[in-house]
Design a protein around this motif. Structure first.
Motif, PDB file in Angstrom:
ATOM      1  N   SER A 109     -32.205 -41.481   4.518  1.00  0.00           N
ATOM      2  CA  SER A 109     -31.222 -41.873   3.518  1.00  0.00           C
ATOM      3  C   SER A 109     -30.167 -42.767   4.155  1.00  0.00           C
ATOM      4  O   SER A 109     -29.692 -42.499   5.255  1.00  0.00           O
ATOM      5  CB  SER A 109     -30.545 -40.623   2.929  1.00  0.00           C
ATOM      6  OG  SER A 109     -29.513 -40.984   2.072  1.00  0.00           O
ATOM      7  N   PRO A 112     -26.446 -40.267   3.761  1.00  0.00           N
ATOM      8  CA  PRO A 112     -26.881 -38.866   3.696  1.00  0.00           C
ATOM      9  C   PRO A 112     -25.836 -37.953   3.061  1.00  0.00           C
ATOM     10  O   PRO A 112     -24.638 -38.226   3.107  1.00  0.00           O
ATOM     11  CB  PRO A 112     -27.095 -38.500   5.160  1.00  0.00           C
ATOM     12  CG  PRO A 112     -26.227 -39.426   5.925  1.00  0.00           C
ATOM     13  CD  PRO A 112     -26.176 -40.697   5.119  1.00  0.00           C
ATOM     14  N   ASP A 129     -31.026 -35.609   3.786  1.00  0.00           N
ATOM     15  CA  ASP A 129     -31.437 -36.702   2.907  1.00  0.00           C
ATOM     16  C   ASP A 129     -31.240 -36.353   1.438  1.00  0.00           C
ATOM     17  O   ASP A 129     -30.845 -37.189   0.641  1.00  0.00           O
ATOM     18  CB  ASP A 129     -32.911 -37.059   3.146  1.00  0.00           C
ATOM     19  CG  ASP A 129     -33.109 -37.793   4.454  1.00  0.00           C
ATOM     20  OD1 ASP A 129     -32.346 -38.727   4.728  1.00  0.00           O
ATOM     21  OD2 ASP A 129     -34.023 -37.425   5.210  1.00  0.00           O
TER      22      ASP A 129
END
Length: 192
Positions: A109, A112, A129
């Motif tokens: 990600s 995150p 994530d």
């Protein structure tokens, strides 16, 4: 001016009333949940995804889940230490458990989320994530990890049938590696 003052006090008393109601309801729900957990042998876990794997940690050690504005890197820290973030004026260290546990996964990600873990002595955030949610898991559903994954084995309770790893939040909070307290150049730097 008198009307504004009365409105203010009315709003304050309404807030107090709502706060008391919320506390009563929260106590009732948590008492019911505890009774249900004791009867069924199930505990609630916050589940999240890090890389390609799903992990869970018991709700008793989770203080909050959030997406931070920014995680600021801190120099001279281990690879698994992503940096610090501010939560309502309080600094929290943020770690990458994929790196710390050596799972081979990477957070995928760009921004995150963070699961904040805390107890009476220690607190830090775990970068994730995706937060999946809070789900009950019966103790009987959790199987021990194979011995091959030494570091992960030390910080996990086991695996569920659908291959979600249940992490031991208390063991993570007791891990000395997450406390950074080093002297650099003769002055004290670090987080604790």
């Amino acid at each position: 001016m008198e009307t504004n003052t009365l409105d203010y006090f009315k709003r304050e008393s309404d807030r107090e009333l709502l706060r008391k109601r919320a506390e009563k309801l929260a106590l009732k729900i948590s008492a019911e949940t505890t009774e249900e957990e004791q009867k069924s042998g199930a505990r609630e876990y916050v589940f999240f995804r890090m890389g390609s794997h799903t992990y869970g940690v018991e709700t008793s050690v989770v203080k909050e889940v959030m997406i931070p504005e920014d995680i600021v890197p801190v120099p001279c820290t281990p690879d698994f230490h992503l940096g610090v973030m501010s939560v309502r004026g309080h600094l929290w260290a943020v770690v990458d458990l994929c790196v710390f546990l050596g799972t081979g996964d990477k957070l995928d990600s760009e921004r995150p989320g963070v699961v904040l873990l805390a107890d009476e002595e220690t607190e830090f955030g775990v970068a994730v994530d995706e937060v999946i949610g809070v789900l009950p898991v019966e103790d009987a559903e959790i199987k021990f990890l194979p011995d091959g994954e030494k570091l992960l084995t030390g910080f996990s309770i086991g695996l569920t049938e659908d291959r979600r790893t249940i992490l031991n939040g208390v063991a993570l909070l007791r891990e000395d590696s997450f406390i950074i307290n080093e002297f650099v150049g003769g002055s004290r730097h670090g987080l604790s």
